[in-house]
Enzyme design. Structure first.
Site, PDB file in Angstrom:
ATOM      1  N   PHE A  52       0.855  -1.193   0.000  1.00  0.00           N
ATOM      2  CA  PHE A  52       0.000   0.000   0.000  1.00  0.00           C
ATOM      3  C   PHE A  52       0.883   1.232   0.000  1.00  0.00           C
ATOM      4  O   PHE A  52       1.769   1.370   0.842  1.00  0.00           O
ATOM      5  CB  PHE A  52      -0.918   0.016   1.227  1.00  0.00           C
ATOM      6  N   ASP A  78       9.224   2.849   1.435  1.00  0.00           N
ATOM      7  CA  ASP A  78       8.040   3.539   1.934  1.00  0.00           C
ATOM      8  C   ASP A  78       7.940   3.266   3.436  1.00  0.00           C
ATOM      9  O   ASP A  78       7.485   2.212   3.860  1.00  0.00           O
ATOM     10  CB  ASP A  78       6.793   3.041   1.191  1.00  0.00           C
ATOM     11  N   LYS A  91       2.985   9.718   8.800  1.00  0.00           N
ATOM     12  CA  LYS A  91       2.215   9.364  10.002  1.00  0.00           C
ATOM     13  C   LYS A  91       2.777   9.851  11.345  1.00  0.00           C
ATOM     14  O   LYS A  91       2.369  10.874  11.857  1.00  0.00           O
ATOM     15  CB  LYS A  91       2.017   7.861  10.030  1.00  0.00           C
TER      16      LYS A  91
HETATM   17  N1  PLP Z   1       2.292   4.278   2.464  1.00  0.00           N
HETATM   18  C1  PLP Z   1       2.072   3.468   3.498  1.00  0.00           C
HETATM   19  C2  PLP Z   1       3.024   2.346   3.777  1.00  0.00           C
HETATM   20  C3  PLP Z   1       0.956   3.657   4.329  1.00  0.00           C
HETATM   21  O1  PLP Z   1       0.746   2.831   5.360  1.00  0.00           O
HETATM   22  C4  PLP Z   1       0.079   4.737   4.048  1.00  0.00           C
HETATM   23  C5  PLP Z   1      -1.129   4.953   4.858  1.00  0.00           C
HETATM   24  O2  PLP Z   1      -1.606   4.071   5.535  1.00  0.00           O
HETATM   25  C6  PLP Z   1       0.351   5.565   2.960  1.00  0.00           C
HETATM   26  C7  PLP Z   1       1.469   5.316   2.196  1.00  0.00           C
HETATM   27  C8  PLP Z   1      -0.548   6.721   2.637  1.00  0.00           C
HETATM   28  O3  PLP Z   1      -0.381   7.723   3.604  1.00  0.00           O
HETATM   29  P1  PLP Z   1      -1.481   8.863   3.816  1.00  0.00           P
HETATM   30  O4  PLP Z   1      -2.742   8.191   4.237  1.00  0.00           O
HETATM   31  O5  PLP Z   1      -0.894   9.759   4.870  1.00  0.00           O
HETATM   32  O6  PLP Z   1      -1.619   9.589   2.536  1.00  0.00           O
END
Ligand code: PLP
Length: 409
Positions: free
Chosen positions: A142, A227, A256
């Site tokens: 994700f 990521d 986050k």
């Molecule tokens: N990348 C990862 C690994 C995530 O867990 C998340 C959100 O859960 C995102 C990207 C997207 O982040 P945001 O919701 O702050 O846009």
């Protein structure tokens, strides 16, 4: 409380459904709903409120910054953003020239998705300059909901309804270094990976996978993009999860936990990749605004001052140990590291267990049908972790499917 949910349903798009609980306030690891009922917050707004709720350092930093200067846009610069970028560079390790700074170059965004958009644009630029045409990411991964981040997202159910994306992304099974090696060649622009797949259910890869990915990218010249939106800033007991394997990526994204509840993300590119953007290539009106930057600085300072990395590691072990000690037919195991865990169930009972936990005064998240995510504030105490593991067997009992006529005694 029911009335607020009805108003939510009437006023909002249906993409979230209607969340079960209106929260009214929080203090430390505790939150209260609109009816005044108390809960232990073991999800922290999806791994975000790293200092817990209402931490004095965060309150002071945000209040004084908003009273001084709330916004500048990128037409002007301000000290909090410079301090934050410098601090992130330091935490990410120096470049060996002895001047104490790191060699990373930072872009500040408002969210994780936008941090990944920045990383993707850097990788596209790198690919175009070097005749590299495709990207590799992991199945079930994700990376966010914008069209760029979604194109890299391996969860087919959320990616496919909005495709095609006009970008060649090849998905490989997560954790399989051989499959990754086979997928990456000299035409690959970048590999995007999470150090542990958060939204897939806190699924760690086998030991050595991140280091193998680093080596595969080194051998082929593909950029290695980590990521760490969910895993960075202490969640696994180190500042960044890549540090467990000493496999520093070429580009790192985080968000986050960085702002402790204020919206901020960052994309950091190392070495020559930090210079890939030319002036005008990327931007954000709100990105790195003074209030969010001040919040992030308060988070980083407090994590260091209060030894919260060590706390995440040790209370994470207390939590995992307590869960492992439970013998219950619904509980199959525990995954994860630090204060980022999944209680793995033996069947698709996670929504029922989440609801039963809420009834018992604990907020956890049914991240997958058979997995409950536990990602509390980094200030969680061992006593609070034990209060949850002591209650968990009866929560599981309450969620257990009613016996059928055949197996009823
Ligand atoms: N990348 C990862 C690994 C995530 O867990 C998340 C959100 O859960 C995102 C990207 C997207 O982040 P945001 O919701 O702050 O846009």
């Amino acid at each position: 409380m029911r009335y607020l949910r009805e108003r939510f349903e009437a006023a909002f798009m249906p993409n979230y459904g209607v969340p079960p609980l209106p929260l009214a306030r929080g203090e430390g690891c505790r939150v209260w709903d609109a009816d005044g009922r108390e809960y232990l917050d073991l999800i922290a707004g999806i791994a975000v409120t790293s200092l817990g709720h209402g931490h004095p350092a965060l309150v002071e930093a945000v209040s004084s910054q908003v009273a001084t200067l709330a916004h500048t846009s990128n037409l002007f610069l301000h000290e909090p953003e410079v301090l934050l970028a410098e601090r992130l560079r330091e935490l990410l390790g120096g470049d060996g020239d002895g001047d104490g700074d790191g060699d990373g170059k930072v872009f500040l965004s408002n969210s994780g998705t936008e941090a990944n958009e920045c990383a993707l644009k850097l990788a596209i630029k790198y690919g175009k300059a070097n005749g590299r045409t495709y990207f590799v990411a992991a199945e079930n991964g994700f990376h966010g909901r914008s069209m760029g981040a979604l194109s890299l997202t391996g969860k087919a159910a959320i990616r496919e309804p909005f495709g095609p994306y006009g970008i060649d992304v090849r998905f490989v099974p997560y954790g399989d270094a051989g499959a990754l090696k086979a997928a990456v060649d000299e035409n690959c622009a970048a590999v995007f990976l999470e150090p542990t797949q958060g939204e897939a259910g806190v699924v760690p890869p086998p030991d050595g996978y991140f280091a193998a990915a680093r080596a595969i990218c080194d051998a082929t010249g593909a950029l290695f993009v980590a990521d760490e939106i969910q895993s960075a800033i202490g969640r696994t007991g180190t500042w960044f999860a890549f540090q467990h394997e000493n496999a520093r990526p070429d580009i790192l994204t985080l968000a986050k936990g960085l702002g402790g509840g204020l919206p901020i993300g960052a994309c950091v590119a190392f070495g020559p990749h930090g210079g890939l953007f030319a002036k005008g290539d990327h931007g954000s009106t709100f990105g790195g605004n003074p209030v969010s930057a001040a919040a992030a600085l308060a988070v980083l300072t407090t994590i260091e001052k209060d030894a919260l990395l060590a706390n995440a590691a040790s209370v994470g072990e207390t939590l995992a140990g307590g869960l492992r000690a439970i013998d219950h037919p619904l509980l199959g195991g525990v995954r994860g590291r630090g204060l980022w865990r999944a209680a793995v169930l033996t069947g698709p009972h996670a929504p029922a267990v989440e609801a039963a936990a809420r009834d018992a005064g604990f907020l956890i998240n049914a991240v997958a049908p058979d997995a409950l995510r536990i990602a509390p504030p980094l200030v969680l105490t061992a006593g609070q972790a034990r209060s949850f593991t002591a209650a968990f067997p009866s929560i599981l009992d309450a969620a257990a499917p009613a016996p059928t006529t055949e197996n009823r005694a």
